[in-house]
Design a protein around this motif. Structure first.
Motif, short mmCIF file in Angstrom:
data_model
loop_
_atom_site.label_atom_id
_atom_site.label_comp_id
_atom_site.label_asym_id
_atom_site.label_seq_id
_atom_site.Cartn_x
_atom_site.Cartn_y
_atom_site.Cartn_z
N GLN A 130 0.32 12.21 -9.65
CA GLN A 130 -0.53 13.40 -9.52
C GLN A 130 0.33 14.72 -9.40
OE1 GLN A 130 -2.56 12.68 -5.73
NE2 GLN A 130 -4.51 11.67 -6.78
N LEU A 170 -2.27 7.52 -12.76
CA LEU A 170 -1.23 6.50 -12.50
C LEU A 170 -0.89 5.73 -13.55
CD1 LEU A 170 0.34 5.39 -10.08
CD2 LEU A 170 -2.09 4.06 -9.47
N HIS A 207 2.05 2.06 -3.56
CA HIS A 207 0.74 2.41 -4.34
C HIS A 207 0.61 3.78 -4.00
CE1 HIS A 207 -3.55 1.46 -5.45
NE2 HIS A 207 -3.07 2.42 -6.36
N SER A 208 0.60 4.20 -2.67
CA SER A 208 0.36 5.55 -2.38
C SER A 208 1.34 6.49 -2.85
CB SER A 208 0.34 5.68 -0.62
OG SER A 208 -0.16 7.02 -0.30
N ALA A 209 2.61 6.20 -2.61
CA ALA A 209 3.48 6.87 -3.38
C ALA A 209 3.68 7.24 -4.71
CB ALA A 209 5.00 6.35 -2.90
N LEU A 224 0.77 7.09 -6.52
CA LEU A 224 -0.18 7.96 -6.76
C LEU A 224 0.20 9.19 -6.65
CD1 LEU A 224 -3.17 8.06 -7.75
CD2 LEU A 224 -3.76 7.69 -5.25
N VAL A 225 0.69 9.74 -5.58
CA VAL A 225 1.20 11.11 -5.23
C VAL A 225 2.01 11.44 -6.53
CG1 VAL A 225 2.67 12.29 -3.86
CG2 VAL A 225 0.67 10.89 -2.67
N PRO A 259 0.74 -1.09 0.12
CA PRO A 259 -0.02 -0.03 -0.04
C PRO A 259 0.84 1.22 0.19
CG PRO A 259 -1.01 -1.56 1.71
CD PRO A 259 0.47 -2.13 1.16
N GLU A 260 1.93 1.36 0.71
CA GLU A 260 2.80 2.36 0.56
C GLU A 260 3.53 2.93 -0.56
OE1 GLU A 260 5.08 -0.95 2.57
OE2 GLU A 260 3.03 -0.15 2.97
#
Length: 111
Positions: free
Chosen positions: A90, A96, A82-84, A86-87, A79-80
């Protein structure tokens, strides 16, 4: 990595020191398709014949030949990550998917 490409298929080429021949194998498919020759010119011919034979055999069997890639890629990442990603996408002003495609292409061509 030493490779050859024909009709969308790529083969990895290696030297077999024991038999003193060049050996190739198609990459990116589950079916095993390999070939060999004593020199590069004959290896190219053997590669093209192997791909053509693979396609003809699949047609005779009524089997759809495997393609090295469909363009669809499913990934499971922490998840971390995926989050990084995505950021980062953006921040770059892209989706993505577009960001990942660019990063994967850069990584694949750098190696």
């Amino acid at each position: 990595m030493n490779t050859m490409t024909y009709k969308g298929y790529t083969a990895r080429i290696e030297f077999d020191d024991r038999d003193n021949i060049l050996v190739g194998r198609l990459l990116g498919i589950q079916d095993i398709v390999s070939f060999h020759a004593d020199n590069v010119a004959d290896l190219r011919t053997a590669f093209e014949e192997a791909v053509d034979d693979y396609l003809e055999t699949c047609a005779k069997l009524g089997k759809k030949p495997e393609k090295p890639a469909s363009g669809r890629l499913m990934l499971r990442v922490p998840p971390e990550v995926h989050s990084a990603a995505l950021v980062a996408a953006q921040a770059a002003g892209t989706s993505l998917n577009q960001w990942a495609a660019k990063v994967l292409a850069q990584a694949a061509h750098a190696g």
